[in-house]
Write an enzyme that holds these catalytic residues in place. Structure first.
Site, PDB file in Angstrom:
ATOM      1  N   PHE A  83      36.776  48.378  35.148  1.00 38.48           N
ATOM      2  CA  PHE A  83      36.040  47.433  34.304  1.00 38.48           C
ATOM      3  C   PHE A  83      37.032  46.754  33.368  1.00 38.48           C
ATOM      4  CE2 PHE A  83      33.696  45.926  30.626  1.00 38.48           C
ATOM      5  CZ  PHE A  83      32.702  45.192  31.252  1.00 38.48           C
ATOM      6  N   ASP A 113      45.131  48.593  30.763  1.00 39.95           N
ATOM      7  CA  ASP A 113      43.953  48.222  29.984  1.00 39.95           C
ATOM      8  C   ASP A 113      43.553  49.442  29.162  1.00 39.95           C
ATOM      9  OD1 ASP A 113      41.413  47.799  28.994  1.00 39.95           O
ATOM     10  OD2 ASP A 113      40.675  46.737  30.769  1.00 39.95           O
ATOM     11  N   LYS A 139      37.973  47.350  21.358  1.00 37.07           N
ATOM     12  CA  LYS A 139      37.041  48.403  20.956  1.00 37.07           C
ATOM     13  C   LYS A 139      37.359  49.056  19.603  1.00 37.07           C
ATOM     14  CE  LYS A 139      34.367  49.040  24.969  1.00 37.07           C
ATOM     15  NZ  LYS A 139      34.816  48.770  26.329  1.00 37.07           N
TER      16      LYS A 139
HETATM   17  C1  LIG Z   1      34.872  47.439  27.063  1.00 42.19           C
HETATM   18  C2  LIG Z   1      36.012  47.207  27.953  1.00 42.19           C
HETATM   19  C3  LIG Z   1      36.474  45.898  28.229  1.00 42.19           C
HETATM   20  C4  LIG Z   1      35.777  44.662  27.707  1.00 42.19           C
HETATM   21  O1  LIG Z   1      35.806  44.562  26.325  1.00 42.19           O
HETATM   22  P1  LIG Z   1      34.819  43.505  25.590  1.00 42.19           P
HETATM   23  O2  LIG Z   1      35.226  43.591  24.148  1.00 42.19           O
HETATM   24  O3  LIG Z   1      33.417  43.923  25.844  1.00 42.19           O
HETATM   25  O4  LIG Z   1      35.105  42.165  26.168  1.00 42.19           O
HETATM   26  C5  LIG Z   1      37.581  45.771  29.042  1.00 42.19           C
HETATM   27  N1  LIG Z   1      38.210  46.849  29.555  1.00 42.19           N
HETATM   28  C6  LIG Z   1      37.796  48.096  29.316  1.00 42.19           C
HETATM   29  C7  LIG Z   1      38.549  49.254  29.897  1.00 42.19           C
HETATM   30  C8  LIG Z   1      36.679  48.328  28.528  1.00 42.19           C
HETATM   31  O5  LIG Z   1      36.248  49.587  28.321  1.00 42.19           O
END
Ligand SMILES: *Cc1c(COP(=O)(O)O)cnc(C)c1O
Length: 400
Positions: free
Chosen positions: A132, A219, A248
């Site tokens: 994700f 990420d 986050k």
């Molecule tokens: C939550 C998340 C995203 C997206 O972040 P947003 O602030 O909602 O755009 C991308 N990568 C990972 C691993 C995430 O957990």
């Protein structure tokens, strides 16, 4: 449980019928004054707990002084935060954005420009199944979940996908496709189900990226900021990535994202290559500086590691009978990314836990995912464990 009517709001979220008015630490209160224990933290965001005084005071002070100027000018707190994040991560340069998806957009642009700079016209980023990376067009194209992509084609070109945790599959693509310029990977997959790869996975990907002159891009939007028991998830491996993205927990709820680069990625972006009106404004940077300060002073990476161990030990004991029966198929944790996986769908547990006064999350259909604030106490952990254990027993009992 019926979902609440959302009136004039676009119904993009299946919201639970509860409204919170305030919080403190790991607790939230709803409009009826009922207290809940939060084991979700707004999806790994409020790692310092709710209404954290140090962050609130930094915000108040900054709001009374200067909220926004522009990246047309120097921004003192942006520079300070950039220095601090580089010191903690070993990265060299930072671009500030306002969310995780935006941080990943920056990373994908770095990868493409890195490719173009070495004469690759159609650069490819290698991404993973069940990953994700966000909901913008580039990041949903990178995301390994058809539900996120359904209806939004044509997707962005320039991504190839292999199984997560399988470095041999990644090596095969790198060997066959000279257009691959980067690997984008989560150190632990969050939304995909708290998938923890083998201990040598990232270091093998690092070696492959060196061999094939690709960027290793991690990420860390969910795994970063002490969540897994280190400042950043990659620090469990003895490697340094070329690019890392954060969001986050970086602002404990104040929107801020960051794309950090180092090594051969450090100097890819030059003037005019990328930008953001709000990115790195004084307000969000002050919040993030306060977050980093508390995490450092309270050694929350260690707290997350210890508490993750505690959840593992307790669940292993208290769910042993269901593991023996094959109902609980796995219990795993990396710091305070904790998962209890079942042999069946358990999405209904979210609403049941809410009635029980505990906020939990279920991802990938059958994985109970716990992402409590890193500041939780043993007593609070026990309350979460008790609720989850009771509800899982009930779910299984009813089915039997
Ligand atoms: C939550 C998340 C995203 C997206 O972040 P947003 O602030 O909602 O755009 C991308 N990568 C990972 C691993 C995430 O957990």
């Amino acid at each position: 449980m019926a979902h609440a009517d959302q009136g004039t709001l676009m119904p993009t979220y299946a919201r639970l019928p509860v409204t919170f008015t305030h919080g403190e630490g790991c607790s939230l209160w709803d409009t009826d004054g009922r207290r809940y224990l939060d084991a979700v933290s707004g999806i790994a965001v409020c790692s310092l707990g709710h209404a954290r005084r140090e962050v609130a005071e930094a915000l108040a002070e900054q709001a009374l002084s200067l909220v926004h100027t522009s990246n047309l000018y120097q921004i003192e707190h942006q520079q300070a935060l950039s220095n601090k994040l580089c010191q903690l991560s070993g990265m060299e340069k930072v671009f500030f954005a306002n969310s995780g998806a935006e941080a990943n957009e920056a990373a994908i642009k770095v990868a493409r420009l890195y490719g173009h700079n070495k004469g690759i016209e159609a650069p490819v980023v290698l991404v993973m199944e069940h990953s994700f990376h966000g909901r913008t067009m580039a990041t949903l194209s990178a995301t390994g979940n058809v539900k996120v992509q359904q209806g939004f084609g044509p997707l962005l070109a320039g991504f190839e996908r292999v199984a997560y945790g399988n470095s041999a599959a990644a090596e095969k693509v790198l060997a066959e496709n000279p257009n691959v310029v980067a690997i984008l990977v989560e150190p632990v997959q969050g939304e995909g189900g708290v998938n923890i790869p083998s201990a040598d996975y990232l270091s093998t990907l690092r070696a492959l990226c060196d061999q094939y002159d690709c960027l290793l891009m991690v990420d860390e939007i969910q795994t970063g900021m002490c969540r897994t028991g280190q400042w950043f998830g990659f620090q469990h491996s003895n490697i340094q990535p070329d690019v890392m993205t954060l969001a986050k927990a970086l602002g404990n709820g104040v929107p801020i994202g960051a794309c950090l680069a180092g090594g051969k990625a450090a100097d890819v972006f030059g003037p005019g290559n990328h930008g953001s009106t709000f990115g790195g404004n004084p307000l969000s940077c002050r919040a993030a500086l306060a977050v980093v300060d508390v995490m450092e002073k309270e050694n929350l990476a260690q707290a997350a590691a210890d508490m993750g161990e505690y959840f593992m030990t307790q669940f292993s004991q208290q769910l042993a009978h269901l593991q023996a029966k094959g109902v609980v198929t796995d219990i795993r944790a990396k710091g305070l990314m904790v998962a209890v996986q079942l042999d069946r769908d358990c999405s209904a547990l979210v609403a049941q836990a809410l009635e029980h006064g505990v906020l939990i999350n279920v991802t990938a259909g059958n994985v109970i995912r716990l992402l409590p604030p890193l500041v939780l106490t043993i007593a609070e952990a026990d309350q979460i464990i008790e609720a989850v254990t009771t509800l899982v027993n009930k779910l299984v009992g009813e089915a039997a």
